[in-house]
Structure formats: C-alpha cells, structure tokens
Design an enzyme around this catalytic site. Structure first.
Site, PDB file in Angstrom:
ATOM      1  N   HIS A  82       0.844  -1.197   0.000  1.00 45.53           N
ATOM      2  CA  HIS A  82       0.000   0.000   0.000  1.00 45.53           C
ATOM      3  C   HIS A  82       0.875   1.240   0.000  1.00 45.53           C
ATOM      4  CE1 HIS A  82      -4.173   1.418   0.526  1.00 45.53           C
ATOM      5  NE2 HIS A  82      -3.561   2.528   0.913  1.00 45.53           N
ATOM      6  N   ASP A 161     -14.199   2.643   6.086  1.00 46.48           N
ATOM      7  CA  ASP A 161     -13.135   3.402   5.422  1.00 46.48           C
ATOM      8  C   ASP A 161     -13.622   3.951   4.090  1.00 46.48           C
ATOM      9  OD1 ASP A 161     -10.381   4.344   4.910  1.00 46.48           O
ATOM     10  OD2 ASP A 161     -10.549   2.924   3.263  1.00 46.48           O
ATOM     11  N   ARG A 168     -13.434  12.440   3.647  1.00 44.29           N
ATOM     12  CA  ARG A 168     -12.181  13.167   3.942  1.00 44.29           C
ATOM     13  C   ARG A 168     -11.651  13.863   2.703  1.00 44.29           C
ATOM     14  NH1 ARG A 168      -8.572   8.694   5.328  1.00 44.29           N
ATOM     15  NH2 ARG A 168      -6.934  10.244   5.506  1.00 44.29           N
ATOM     16  N   SER A 183      -7.080   4.299   8.200  1.00 46.21           N
ATOM     17  CA  SER A 183      -7.659   4.027   6.883  1.00 46.21           C
ATOM     18  C   SER A 183      -6.893   2.892   6.202  1.00 46.21           C
ATOM     19  CB  SER A 183      -7.600   5.305   6.036  1.00 46.21           C
ATOM     20  OG  SER A 183      -7.729   5.029   4.670  1.00 46.21           O
ATOM     21  N   LYS A 187      -8.011  -1.510   6.057  1.00 46.58           N
ATOM     22  CA  LYS A 187      -8.176  -2.221   4.780  1.00 46.58           C
ATOM     23  C   LYS A 187      -7.215  -3.393   4.696  1.00 46.58           C
ATOM     24  CE  LYS A 187      -7.659   1.612   2.508  1.00 46.58           C
ATOM     25  NZ  LYS A 187      -7.854   2.929   1.988  1.00 46.58           N
TER      26      LYS A 187
END
Ligand code: URA
Length: 434
Positions: A82, A161, A168, A183, A187
């Site tokens: 990520h 999320d 956001r 966040s 995930k």
C-alpha cells in the site's frame, strides 16, 4: 451516548474510548449518523489528533465494520502493498505483476484517487473493459489461477473506510496520521494477507510533508499491523517531485507498461524493484538483496509484462493496449506549458502539480465527480534539467476541459527556474523499516 457528545469531547481535546469510537463507526456505516456530523468529528480529530490507544481502536472498528477476505484457500505467503499516496505513483501496476511473476500470490485491494494524489483503481479503470469491481469469488479464483488480482474495495470490505475516505477527500481532512494510519491498516487487516509492505511517501507531493512525519506514520502502522499478527514493513520514499513523467490515469498506465517493457524512467523502475524486493523478502523468497535481484530479472526477462497481460485479460480488459496505446481513450484537447525564462528547473511544487492535473479531469473535485481517464500532464523536464525560454516544460491533456487557463495559471506556481543549477532531486529511498 450521542454523536453530538462525541464531537464535543473530541473538539475539546479529550480522548475517545473504544465504545465511543465503535458507536460512531457503526452508526455511520448503518447510515444513522449523517455526513455533516462525521465531517465535524473528522475535523476535530484532524485538529486535535488521536493518541496511541485511540488509533488501534479506530483501525479495528473500521476493519470490523464489514467482511474479512479469507485467503486461506490460496497456497503460500500472501503479501499486500500500500502506498500512502503521491503524484505519478503508478508503482502497484508494476510491482504486483513482478511479485506474481516470482511465484508469490498477490491479492490486491486498491483505492481511488484521494485529494491531489491518484489511485490504482482509477488507473486500471482507464484500460478499456477492465473490471475493478469483480465479485469476490472471481477475485479469489484469479489469484489462484493467475497469481494476481487487483480490485476496488469489494462489496463489504472495511465499508467504514470507504465512506470516510470519500468524505475526507472533500473536507480537507486527509493528511492526518491517525486518519491515514487507520484508513490504510483497516483495509490491510480486512484484506486478509499475511504480510504487507507500506510505501510511505514524504515531501511536497505527499500527505506527510516531512520525513519525521512519514517515519511516525510508518511506525504507527507497523505497530498496528504487528499487534494483529500482520507482518508489516515500510519504505520511506521521496515525493518531493513526481514519480516518472506522467500524471493522470491512462498516461500513468502507459508509463507503467514502459517499465514492464524494461524501458521507462529510472526513478520509477528503482522504486518498483525496491518495493517488489521487499514484498518477496516478506514472502520468504530469500535475502532482501537476492529478492531485489529476482525482481529485476522478472522485468528484464518479460515475466512481469506477461503477468500484467494475464491480469488485464482475467479481469475483462483489452490487453492489446500493451502494444497499441491509441486504444486508450484519447484526449480531445492539449496544450503546452512553456518556460517564461531560461535556466534550470530547481524545484517542482508537486502537490500543486497534482491539483492542476485534477482540474484537467484526472481527479475528483467532489465525491461524485466523474474522472476523465485521458486527462493529465506529461512532464518534459524534471529537477536539474536545463530549459530555454519558450521551451515546453509540460504537455497538458483533457477531454472535458477545452479552456486550460486555470491549469496553466496553477502551473505558473509549480516550476521554479533558477539561473544556476541548484542541486538535484532528493534521494528516492530514504529509509527501509523491516
Ligand atoms: N491511502 C489510504 O488508503 N488512506 C489514506 O487515508 C491515505 C492514503
């Protein structure tokens, strides 16, 4: 307990307990708490922060807000990746096929663009026919058969999320350690992998502007991951200038394909090798150095490109785009941004550059904005390059905006040109935290 009291408590600088955090997450997911109250709480969190006990509580409440992907039917160590987000960051499109080509299964759930940064899902959606919303059964069978699948947060994965991320994005509450860490890690926990590599970006184009903030975010996420048995490692990498030359969805896919063809910009290639090497290392394929070598070989021998082609085909896309870039939707309008003076490019204000690409249609201004996949910017010059008066610094593309005045005036404040060469770019890889 009411949402009003929770907002008030955070606004006044107090800590929220687990029960209060669960209350607002579950209420928001069920649609019982409106966007405007959650926006107010997000702003209070943004301003006052969260402490070491609130962040894991928020992460777990978000991870538990929906389903958890069960990857146990897939053999081997499953490693996820990520990025905290950047401008021109198309690394997943290269790294995931490399890792899969090395025999490590990649089950990747990715996001859409956020703020001035792009998202893997928007990039893949620019490939004609490519389906990023495949059902979970198809996602799993593709990982089993192809070794690789990339999809949006399917169905009910961390729905808290999904809702918070979109909110956001339009309420100026993105770049906050607690909100980013929860966040991302919610995930990653819900996506079911055994290990995860985090690419934490720092610099003007990143959410974390300083290296210190980036390291703090990385450590916070590593701590959350390890506390739930998710082997987590992080790279701190430079985002003071864009990665590669292309910004915008189909433009970035093309640049990623160039890397997979063993061409393309050196900075992008270098970080992809580093990230793939780290993922292979967490999958226990060898030492870190040996894993980076393995990654390089799969780029050089075409194994990663072949895997990318399989990925496109298994998700319904037209893989002919690999050899014919005109099959992407083509921009209707284009314009050159030229230098007003001669000298050297000494600074690129990367967040503003990302925002200029957004105004062309490459990103979303509101939750419901549609993306123009053909829109974006191709840089012709980067830091340290010489430029003559009137020479092109960047080409701008769009299919929905024919008047480029707004983007051009934004770019007027992006490139700093100096008569002397004022140094080169920062080192790309700043820290490896394994
Ligand atoms: N990426 C995410 O998934 N979430 C954030 O908040 C920022 C970047």
């Amino acid at each position: 307990m009411t949402m009003y009291e929770i907002i008030q408590k955070k606004r006044d600088g107090y800590m929220l307990d687990e029960e209060e955090i669960e209350f607002f997450i579950n209420g928001y997911v069920r649609g019982e708490i409106p966007d405007y109250q959650v926006s107010a709480l997000l702003m209070a969190i943004f301003i006052n922060g969260m402490d070491k006990s609130e962040i894991p509580a928020l992460t777990l409440a978000m991870a538990r807000s929906g389903d958890r992907v069960d990857l146990s039917s897939i053999n081997g160590i499953k490693v996820d990746k990520h990025s905290t987000g950047g401008v021109g960051d198309k690394t997943t499109l290269v790294v995931a096929p490399i890792v899969a080509a090395c025999g490590v299964p990649v089950a990747k759930m990715s996001g859409k663009g956020l703020g001035h940064t792009g998202g893997t899902i928007d990039k893949l959606d620019s490939i004609p026919g490519f389906n990023t919303s495949i059902p979970i059964e198809d996602f799993l069978s593709n990982v089993r058969n192809v070794g690789l699948a990339i999809a949006g947060q399917t169905g009910n994965l961390a729905p808290a999320d999904k809702k918070l991320y979109a909110l956001r994005d339009v309420t100026a509450t993105v770049n906050n350690t607690a909100l980013i860490a929860s966040s991302i890690m919610s995930k990653k926990i819900a996506a079911g992998a055994d290990a995860v590599v985090l690419d934490v970006k720092t610099g003007d184009g990143a959410f974390m502007k300083t290296e210190e903030e980036a390291v703090n975010l990385a450590k916070t996420m590593i701590e959350i991951g390890r506390s739930v048995g998710l082997n987590t490692a992080a790279l701190i990498s430079d985002m003071d200038t864009p990665l590669g030359y292309s910004i915008g969805n189909s433009l970035e896919v093309i640049e990623a394909i160039e890397i997979l063809k063993n061409r393309g910009p050196e900075d992008l290639r270098a970080i992809c090798i580093e990230l793939a090497g780290m993922m292979l290392y967490l999958a226990k394929k060898g030492t870190y150095e040996a894993c980076k070598h393995m990654a390089m070989q799969e780029l050089e021998n075409g194994g990663a490109l072949k895997k990318f082609k399989q990925l496109i085909e298994s998700q319904g896309g037209n893989s002919n785009i690999i050899d014919d870039y005109t099959l992407f939707s083509q921009p209707k309008y284009s314009m050159s941004f030229v230098a007003k003076e001669k000298g050297y490019i000494s600074k690129i204000w990367t967040e503003k550059l990302g925002r200029a690409a957004m105004t062309l249609g490459a990103g979303r201004a509101t939750k419901d904005s549609l993306i123009d996949y053909s829109a974006g910017i191709i840089l012709k010059k980067k830091i340290g390059d010489k430029v003559e008066t009137g020479e092109c610094i960047a080409e701008l593309y769009s299919s929905i905006i024919s008047d480029f005045n707004e983007a051009i005036s934004m770019l007027d404040n992006v490139f700093e040109i100096t008569s002397e060469l004022l140094g080169q770019r920062e080192s790309l890889i700043k820290k490896v935290i394994i």
